[in-house]
Scaffold this motif. Structure first.
Motif, PDB file in Angstrom:
ATOM      1  N   SER A 158       0.826  -1.206   0.000  1.00 13.16           N
ATOM      2  CA  SER A 158       0.000   0.000   0.000  1.00 13.16           C
ATOM      3  C   SER A 158       0.860   1.257   0.000  1.00 13.16           C
ATOM      4  CB  SER A 158      -0.890  -0.003   1.242  1.00 13.16           C
ATOM      5  OG  SER A 158      -0.081  -0.055   2.399  1.00 13.16           O
ATOM      6  N   SER A 159       0.215   2.370  -0.338  1.00 12.18           N
ATOM      7  CA  SER A 159       0.937   3.638  -0.295  1.00 12.18           C
ATOM      8  C   SER A 159       0.764   4.281   1.074  1.00 12.18           C
ATOM      9  CB  SER A 159       0.414   4.571  -1.376  1.00 12.18           C
ATOM     10  OG  SER A 159      -0.967   4.778  -1.187  1.00 12.18           O
ATOM     11  N   GLU A 160       1.556   5.315   1.309  1.00  8.77           N
ATOM     12  CA  GLU A 160       1.652   5.940   2.614  1.00  8.77           C
ATOM     13  C   GLU A 160       0.307   6.393   3.179  1.00  8.77           C
ATOM     14  OE1 GLU A 160       4.413   9.501   4.196  1.00  8.77           O
ATOM     15  OE2 GLU A 160       5.164   8.412   2.439  1.00  8.77           O
ATOM     16  N   ASP A 161      -0.567   6.856   2.295  1.00  5.60           N
ATOM     17  CA  ASP A 161      -1.834   7.404   2.779  1.00  5.60           C
ATOM     18  C   ASP A 161      -2.976   6.385   2.756  1.00  5.60           C
ATOM     19  OD1 ASP A 161      -1.871   7.258   0.073  1.00  5.60           O
ATOM     20  OD2 ASP A 161      -2.645   9.282  -0.277  1.00  5.60           O
ATOM     21  N   SER A 162      -2.669   5.121   2.530  1.00  3.36           N
ATOM     22  CA  SER A 162      -3.723   4.107   2.542  1.00  3.36           C
ATOM     23  C   SER A 162      -4.264   3.928   3.947  1.00  3.36           C
ATOM     24  CB  SER A 162      -3.185   2.763   2.053  1.00  3.36           C
ATOM     25  OG  SER A 162      -2.595   2.897   0.801  1.00  3.36           O
ATOM     26  N   LYS A 163      -5.514   3.534   4.022  1.00  3.75           N
ATOM     27  CA  LYS A 163      -6.154   3.349   5.327  1.00  3.75           C
ATOM     28  C   LYS A 163      -6.016   1.901   5.790  1.00  3.75           C
ATOM     29  CE  LYS A 163      -9.894   6.755   5.841  1.00  3.75           C
ATOM     30  NZ  LYS A 163      -9.019   7.687   6.461  1.00  3.75           N
ATOM     31  N   GLY A 208      -3.473   4.858  11.788  1.00  2.16           N
ATOM     32  CA  GLY A 208      -3.097   5.017  10.385  1.00  2.16           C
ATOM     33  C   GLY A 208      -1.849   4.213  10.051  1.00  2.16           C
ATOM     34  N   ARG A 209      -1.565   4.107   8.790  1.00  2.00           N
ATOM     35  CA  ARG A 209      -0.448   3.266   8.340  1.00  2.00           C
ATOM     36  C   ARG A 209       0.895   3.627   8.985  1.00  2.00           C
ATOM     37  NH1 ARG A 209       3.330   2.776   4.142  1.00  2.00           N
ATOM     38  NH2 ARG A 209       3.526   0.697   3.237  1.00  2.00           N
ATOM     39  N   PRO A 210       1.265   4.915   9.063  1.00  3.18           N
ATOM     40  CA  PRO A 210       2.568   5.237   9.675  1.00  3.18           C
ATOM     41  C   PRO A 210       2.672   4.777  11.131  1.00  3.18           C
ATOM     42  CG  PRO A 210       1.698   7.131   8.492  1.00  3.18           C
ATOM     43  CD  PRO A 210       0.598   6.119   8.521  1.00  3.18           C
TER      44      PRO A 210
END
Ligand code: 1Q0
Length: 215
Positions: A129-134, A168-170
């Motif tokens: 997934s990308s950084e802003d994916s939920k 969130g992902r981070p």
């Protein structure tokens, strides 16, 4: 003093236990399989009490298996393969409806096995997934494709509500205690195929023995 489940989660540790799961003959060691789940439960607990009903069920199932493993017939429970053979040969499994063996090793492990498929799907999404994916979306997509099919409506509803409060992902990658996101992604690249292999081997064994729908 904290129990094992309160200790800090570390993805490396879980990866290591899943690595130990497979013997040379590709048998699945129960001891390491449950240790892998223990590690995951630690992670779940670090996400907060909303996940308590999930981790409680997982711990309950882990404990059932550990009790067999350390019990008087423990030597029959060394691998998933030997457990299945032993319990079937000795008629210790309720095959069509729950009766005198409601907590067989076979049916208990099947619940965790189904959850392992969810984990595989979820981690693969997380990895790619990308950084802003939920994370909540990744988690519920993985759930809907796997474990949810085995859950009644109330459980699906409760699970859906719990997913909504996932970080969130981070932040999620951070709790894995691996290091920067790229490093987590690399480690997931190692973990997913391993988890997938353990899943496939168990799935084939259960399919061969017609155990995939144990009550
Ligand atoms: C990160 C969010 C974690 C979400 C976990 C997804 C699973 C949701 C499952 C919700 C159902 C739990 C309530 C109990 C259901 C039982 O009825 C059911 C059937 O058992 P039974 O005896 O009634 O026939 N039990 C199960 O289906 C077993 C469910 C076990 C779930 C174990 C989840 C362990 C959590 C792992 C966190 C992994 C975090 C991923 C990141 C870590 C990186 C390696």
């Amino acid at each position: 003093a904290g129990s094992q489940e309160d200790q800090k989660f570390c993805l490396q540790e879980v990866l290591d236990t899943f690595k130990l799961c497979l013997s040379e003959k590709k048998d699945v060691y129960l001891e390491h399989y449950v240790a892998g789940w223990r590690g995951l439960v630690k992670f779940l607990n670090s996400l907060g009490s909303v996940f308590g009903f999930i981790s409680k069920d997982a711990v309950n199932k882990i404990n059932i298996l550990v009790t067999y493993l350390h019990g008087e017939n423990g030597s029959q429970y060394v691998t998933v393969q030997s457990m299945v053979k032993y319990e079937l040969d000795n008629e210790l499994v309720d095959l069509t409806k729950r009766g005198s063996h409601p907590e067989s090793g076979c049916r208990t492990l099947l619940r965790l096995h189904r959850a392992l498929r969810w984990l595989e799907l979820f981690l693969e999404r997380l990895r790619t997934s990308s950084e802003d994916s939920k994370t909540s979306v990744m988690c519920s997509e993985a759930y809907n494709e796997s474990l949810s099919q085995h859950h009644p409506w109330v459980v699906r509803k409760a699970a859906g509500m719990a997913f909504c409060v996932l970080p969130g992902r981070p932040a999620f990658l951070e709790v894995m205690n691996v290091g920067p996101p790229e490093q987590v992604v690399a480690m997931l690249g190692e973990a997913v195929p391993l988890i997938s292999e353990v899943y496939q081997i168990t799935e084939e064994l259960y399919a061969q023995q017609n155990l995939l729908d144990l009550p």
